[in-house]
Design a protein around this motif. Sequence first.
Motif, PDB file in Angstrom:
ATOM      1  N   TYR A 110       2.220   2.305 -16.434  1.00 52.00           N
ATOM      2  CA  TYR A 110       1.278   2.481 -15.404  1.00 52.00           C
ATOM      3  C   TYR A 110       0.750   0.910 -14.957  1.00 52.00           C
ATOM      4  O   TYR A 110       0.761   0.068 -15.908  1.00 52.00           O
ATOM      5  CB  TYR A 110       0.079   3.295 -15.786  1.00 52.00           C
ATOM      6  CG  TYR A 110      -0.885   3.243 -14.887  1.00 52.00           C
ATOM      7  CD1 TYR A 110      -0.987   4.115 -13.698  1.00 52.00           C
ATOM      8  CD2 TYR A 110      -2.069   2.511 -14.755  1.00 52.00           C
ATOM      9  CE1 TYR A 110      -1.936   4.322 -12.823  1.00 52.00           C
ATOM     10  CE2 TYR A 110      -3.131   2.500 -13.903  1.00 52.00           C
ATOM     11  CZ  TYR A 110      -2.822   3.357 -12.988  1.00 52.00           C
ATOM     12  OH  TYR A 110      -4.194   3.375 -11.979  1.00 52.00           O
ATOM     13  N   SER A 111       0.893   0.856 -13.549  1.00 46.73           N
ATOM     14  CA  SER A 111       0.208  -0.577 -13.107  1.00 46.73           C
ATOM     15  C   SER A 111      -0.484  -0.424 -11.982  1.00 46.73           C
ATOM     16  O   SER A 111      -0.264   0.563 -11.083  1.00 46.73           O
ATOM     17  CB  SER A 111       1.450  -1.693 -12.872  1.00 46.73           C
ATOM     18  OG  SER A 111       2.302  -0.944 -11.842  1.00 46.73           O
ATOM     19  N   SER A 112      -1.477  -1.101 -11.721  1.00 52.67           N
ATOM     20  CA  SER A 112      -2.378  -0.983 -10.268  1.00 52.67           C
ATOM     21  C   SER A 112      -3.104  -2.348 -10.110  1.00 52.67           C
ATOM     22  O   SER A 112      -3.377  -3.093 -11.024  1.00 52.67           O
ATOM     23  CB  SER A 112      -3.545   0.070 -10.769  1.00 52.67           C
ATOM     24  OG  SER A 112      -4.394   0.169  -9.639  1.00 52.67           O
ATOM     25  N   ASP A 113      -3.268  -2.747  -8.998  1.00 55.01           N
ATOM     26  CA  ASP A 113      -3.939  -3.836  -8.427  1.00 55.01           C
ATOM     27  C   ASP A 113      -5.067  -3.252  -7.647  1.00 55.01           C
ATOM     28  O   ASP A 113      -5.646  -3.974  -6.880  1.00 55.01           O
ATOM     29  CB  ASP A 113      -2.999  -4.788  -7.570  1.00 55.01           C
ATOM     30  CG  ASP A 113      -2.295  -3.896  -6.464  1.00 55.01           C
ATOM     31  OD1 ASP A 113      -2.802  -2.842  -5.986  1.00 55.01           O
ATOM     32  OD2 ASP A 113      -1.482  -4.709  -5.895  1.00 55.01           O
ATOM     33  N   ASP A 114      -5.519  -2.007  -7.953  1.00 55.44           N
ATOM     34  CA  ASP A 114      -6.576  -1.458  -7.173  1.00 55.44           C
ATOM     35  C   ASP A 114      -6.302  -1.052  -5.514  1.00 55.44           C
ATOM     36  O   ASP A 114      -6.985  -0.438  -5.103  1.00 55.44           O
ATOM     37  CB  ASP A 114      -7.794  -2.348  -7.087  1.00 55.44           C
ATOM     38  CG  ASP A 114      -8.506  -2.551  -8.417  1.00 55.44           C
ATOM     39  OD1 ASP A 114      -8.375  -1.641  -9.364  1.00 55.44           O
ATOM     40  OD2 ASP A 114      -9.082  -3.383  -8.718  1.00 55.44           O
ATOM     41  N   VAL A 115      -5.236  -1.136  -5.158  1.00 53.59           N
ATOM     42  CA  VAL A 115      -4.567  -0.883  -3.853  1.00 53.59           C
ATOM     43  C   VAL A 115      -3.391  -0.152  -4.034  1.00 53.59           C
ATOM     44  O   VAL A 115      -3.113   1.067  -3.534  1.00 53.59           O
ATOM     45  CB  VAL A 115      -4.367  -2.202  -3.030  1.00 53.59           C
ATOM     46  CG1 VAL A 115      -3.867  -1.722  -1.652  1.00 53.59           C
ATOM     47  CG2 VAL A 115      -5.766  -3.002  -2.674  1.00 53.59           C
ATOM     48  N   VAL A 116      -2.318  -0.852  -4.746  1.00 53.82           N
ATOM     49  CA  VAL A 116      -1.156  -0.051  -5.069  1.00 53.82           C
ATOM     50  C   VAL A 116      -0.987   0.411  -6.467  1.00 53.82           C
ATOM     51  O   VAL A 116      -1.258  -0.442  -7.276  1.00 53.82           O
ATOM     52  CB  VAL A 116       0.113  -0.830  -4.525  1.00 53.82           C
ATOM     53  CG1 VAL A 116       1.526  -0.367  -4.953  1.00 53.82           C
ATOM     54  CG2 VAL A 116      -0.082  -1.398  -3.077  1.00 53.82           C
ATOM     55  N   GLU A 117      -0.732   1.717  -6.674  1.00 55.34           N
ATOM     56  CA  GLU A 117      -0.759   2.279  -7.835  1.00 55.34           C
ATOM     57  C   GLU A 117       0.727   2.794  -8.231  1.00 55.34           C
ATOM     58  O   GLU A 117       1.503   3.523  -7.530  1.00 55.34           O
ATOM     59  CB  GLU A 117      -1.542   3.378  -8.256  1.00 55.34           C
ATOM     60  CG  GLU A 117      -1.538   3.989  -9.553  1.00 55.34           C
ATOM     61  CD  GLU A 117      -2.688   5.166  -9.487  1.00 55.34           C
ATOM     62  OE1 GLU A 117      -4.059   5.041  -9.923  1.00 55.34           O
ATOM     63  OE2 GLU A 117      -2.298   6.227  -9.244  1.00 55.34           O
ATOM     64  N   THR A 118       1.313   2.221  -9.504  1.00 57.72           N
ATOM     65  CA  THR A 118       2.855   2.705  -9.585  1.00 57.72           C
ATOM     66  C   THR A 118       2.885   3.392 -11.010  1.00 57.72           C
ATOM     67  O   THR A 118       2.048   2.910 -12.239  1.00 57.72           O
ATOM     68  CB  THR A 118       3.617   1.568  -9.840  1.00 57.72           C
ATOM     69  OG1 THR A 118       3.809   0.879  -8.626  1.00 57.72           O
ATOM     70  CG2 THR A 118       4.955   1.866 -10.242  1.00 57.72           C
ATOM     71  N   GLN A 119       3.537   4.592 -11.220  1.00 56.93           N
ATOM     72  CA  GLN A 119       3.600   5.475 -12.495  1.00 56.93           C
ATOM     73  C   GLN A 119       5.084   5.665 -12.551  1.00 56.93           C
ATOM     74  O   GLN A 119       5.768   6.018 -11.621  1.00 56.93           O
ATOM     75  CB  GLN A 119       2.567   6.804 -12.186  1.00 56.93           C
ATOM     76  CG  GLN A 119       1.278   6.473 -12.021  1.00 56.93           C
ATOM     77  CD  GLN A 119       0.615   7.903 -11.935  1.00 56.93           C
ATOM     78  OE1 GLN A 119       0.521   8.757 -12.939  1.00 56.93           O
ATOM     79  NE2 GLN A 119       0.153   8.175 -10.852  1.00 56.93           N
ATOM     80  N   VAL A 120       5.516   5.440 -14.001  1.00 59.98           N
ATOM     81  CA  VAL A 120       6.871   5.634 -14.449  1.00 59.98           C
ATOM     82  C   VAL A 120       6.763   6.314 -15.513  1.00 59.98           C
ATOM     83  O   VAL A 120       6.348   6.161 -16.588  1.00 59.98           O
ATOM     84  CB  VAL A 120       7.635   4.327 -14.293  1.00 59.98           C
ATOM     85  CG1 VAL A 120       9.010   4.383 -14.673  1.00 59.98           C
ATOM     86  CG2 VAL A 120       7.456   3.383 -13.223  1.00 59.98           C
ATOM     87  N   ALA A 121       7.770   7.456 -15.512  1.00 63.25           N
ATOM     88  CA  ALA A 121       7.962   8.199 -16.705  1.00 63.25           C
ATOM     89  C   ALA A 121       9.567   8.552 -17.002  1.00 63.25           C
ATOM     90  O   ALA A 121      10.266   8.392 -15.911  1.00 63.25           O
ATOM     91  CB  ALA A 121       7.379   9.565 -16.791  1.00 63.25           C
ATOM     92  N   GLY A 122       9.973   8.355 -18.204  1.00 59.06           N
ATOM     93  CA  GLY A 122      11.470   8.362 -18.313  1.00 59.06           C
ATOM     94  C   GLY A 122      11.815   8.854 -19.759  1.00 59.06           C
ATOM     95  O   GLY A 122      10.906   8.882 -20.751  1.00 59.06           O
ATOM     96  N   ALA A 123      13.028   9.425 -19.950  1.00 57.96           N
ATOM     97  CA  ALA A 123      13.543   9.828 -21.195  1.00 57.96           C
ATOM     98  C   ALA A 123      15.036   9.830 -21.401  1.00 57.96           C
ATOM     99  O   ALA A 123      15.677   9.682 -20.122  1.00 57.96           O
ATOM    100  CB  ALA A 123      13.147  11.492 -21.372  1.00 57.96           C
ATOM    101  N   GLY A 124      15.515   9.343 -22.613  1.00 54.72           N
ATOM    102  CA  GLY A 124      16.840   9.184 -22.713  1.00 54.72           C
ATOM    103  C   GLY A 124      17.265   9.291 -23.861  1.00 54.72           C
ATOM    104  O   GLY A 124      16.758   9.636 -24.911  1.00 54.72           O
ATOM    105  N   ALA A 125      18.739   9.451 -24.253  1.00 54.72           N
ATOM    106  CA  ALA A 125      19.460   9.737 -25.407  1.00 54.72           C
ATOM    107  C   ALA A 125      20.760   8.803 -25.391  1.00 54.72           C
ATOM    108  O   ALA A 125      21.398   8.779 -24.485  1.00 54.72           O
ATOM    109  CB  ALA A 125      19.766  10.908 -25.677  1.00 54.72           C
ATOM    110  N   SER A 126      20.938   8.244 -26.658  1.00 51.12           N
ATOM    111  CA  SER A 126      22.385   7.704 -26.919  1.00 51.12           C
ATOM    112  C   SER A 126      23.080   8.255 -28.192  1.00 51.12           C
ATOM    113  O   SER A 126      22.432   8.499 -29.079  1.00 51.12           O
ATOM    114  CB  SER A 126      22.064   6.278 -26.938  1.00 51.12           C
ATOM    115  OG  SER A 126      21.528   5.594 -25.681  1.00 51.12           O
ATOM    116  N   GLN A 127      24.492   8.199 -28.001  1.00 50.80           N
ATOM    117  CA  GLN A 127      25.084   8.878 -29.067  1.00 50.80           C
ATOM    118  C   GLN A 127      26.571   7.838 -29.498  1.00 50.80           C
ATOM    119  O   GLN A 127      27.223   7.549 -28.448  1.00 50.80           O
ATOM    120  CB  GLN A 127      25.563  10.280 -28.990  1.00 50.80           C
ATOM    121  CG  GLN A 127      26.363  10.914 -29.958  1.00 50.80           C
ATOM    122  CD  GLN A 127      25.692  11.094 -31.177  1.00 50.80           C
ATOM    123  OE1 GLN A 127      24.606  11.772 -31.140  1.00 50.80           O
ATOM    124  NE2 GLN A 127      26.283  10.720 -32.291  1.00 50.80           N
TER     125      GLN A 127
END
Length: 348
Positions: A124-141
Motif C-alpha cells: 500500500y502506498s499513498s501521497d494523500d492524492v494518489v493511492e495504490t493497493q497491490v495484492a498478489g499470490a504465487g507458487a513455485s515448484q
Amino acid sequence: MAKIYGHRPLLARCLAAVAPVCAMVSGTALAVVDSSGSLKQSVSGYRDSAGQERSKLGLDANIKLGSSSLSLGLTRERIVDQAWQENKYLKELYGQGERINDGLNLLAGYTVAKLTDIRVAASYSSDDVVETQVAGAGASQWMLHETLQASLDLTRTMVSRPGYEILDYDATVLAAPPRMDSTAVSAGLRHLSTPTTMTLATVTLSSSNDRPLARYYHLGVRQYVPFLSGAIHAAAYRGLNRGGLSTATLYGEVDSWTGDLAWVQEAGTATQIRIGWRVYQEKEVGRAYGDVTQFGSDLWSVNLVHEISAGNSLLAGRPLSLETGFARYMSNEGLTATTANFGLAGKF
C-alpha cells in the motif's frame, strides 16, 4: 498524443516497467541466508535534468521460522518538482511542487519439502492524492531432480486518484478513470541447464480497465565463469500493449524492447560487485491520427555488496552487510538522471 508530463507520462513508465518487475519477482525467495532474520535500513536519492528530486528512506525486516518466512518493508519518499507550475498534471492534482509518499510492503512465504514455495504479498502506498493497493499470490515448484522450477503468480493492482482530463490532437477529451484496476498473470520457468548455467523465461498477461490487454515476454541466462570468479547476466524483454484505445487512456499503443546485460564479480569471499547496462526502446502510436513517437533510454549502474564478518561487527558479534549503488540514466528526449543508494543490514 498529448503528453501529461514534460518528458513522458508516469503511467506509461510504470506500464513499461511491469514486465521486468514481474520477471524478477516470479519465483524469487526471501533473501535471508544462514540466519533466522535480518534488519536493513536504506537511503536513496534521485535527481534529473527536468528539475525533479527524490529522497527515500526504507526499513526492511525479514524473519524465517522453520519453513515459514515473513518480510515487512516501510518506505517514506519525498518528491520535489522544481518546474511543477509548468506541469498541468501536478498543478491540478497536487497544487504544489512537493509531496510525501509513504509505503508498506508485506511478503509471506512457506516452503513444502524444500521443493514447493507458496507466497502471498500485499503493498500500500499513498501521497494523500494518489493511492495504490497491490495484492498478489504465487507458487513455485522444483521438478526433474531439482533442475527445473515452474512458477505461477497472480497480481491485482488498484490505483485511486482524482479525475484528470486532457484534449487530444483531434479535439477529443481524454479522461482517465478515477480508479484504475489491473490484473496480471505471470508464468515462469527457471532451468539449471548445467552446474554453472541457468536459463529463465517468463510470460505475463495484464488486463486493465483503461488499456488493451498487455503482453510481456522475458528470456534470460545467467552464466557463471569459474576461472574469473564472476557471472554474466543477460536478459531480453518484449512488451506489447496494442489494440483499440478508448477515451479512458491518456497515451497511445505501446510496442517496446528492453535489453539487460550485467557482470557480477566476486572480489574475495566477502565482496560482490555488479556492473550493469539496460537499454530500452519503445514505439508509441497515438490514438488520434496514428502518429508514431520513438522513445529510447540507457541506464548504467554499479552496485557493491560487502559482508562484514561477525568478529568485526559493531552489533554484538552479529554479521553486517553493506550495500551501495550508483546509476546514470539518459533518454533520447534529453532527460538525464542520477541515482545513488546506501544500505546497511544486520542478521540476527
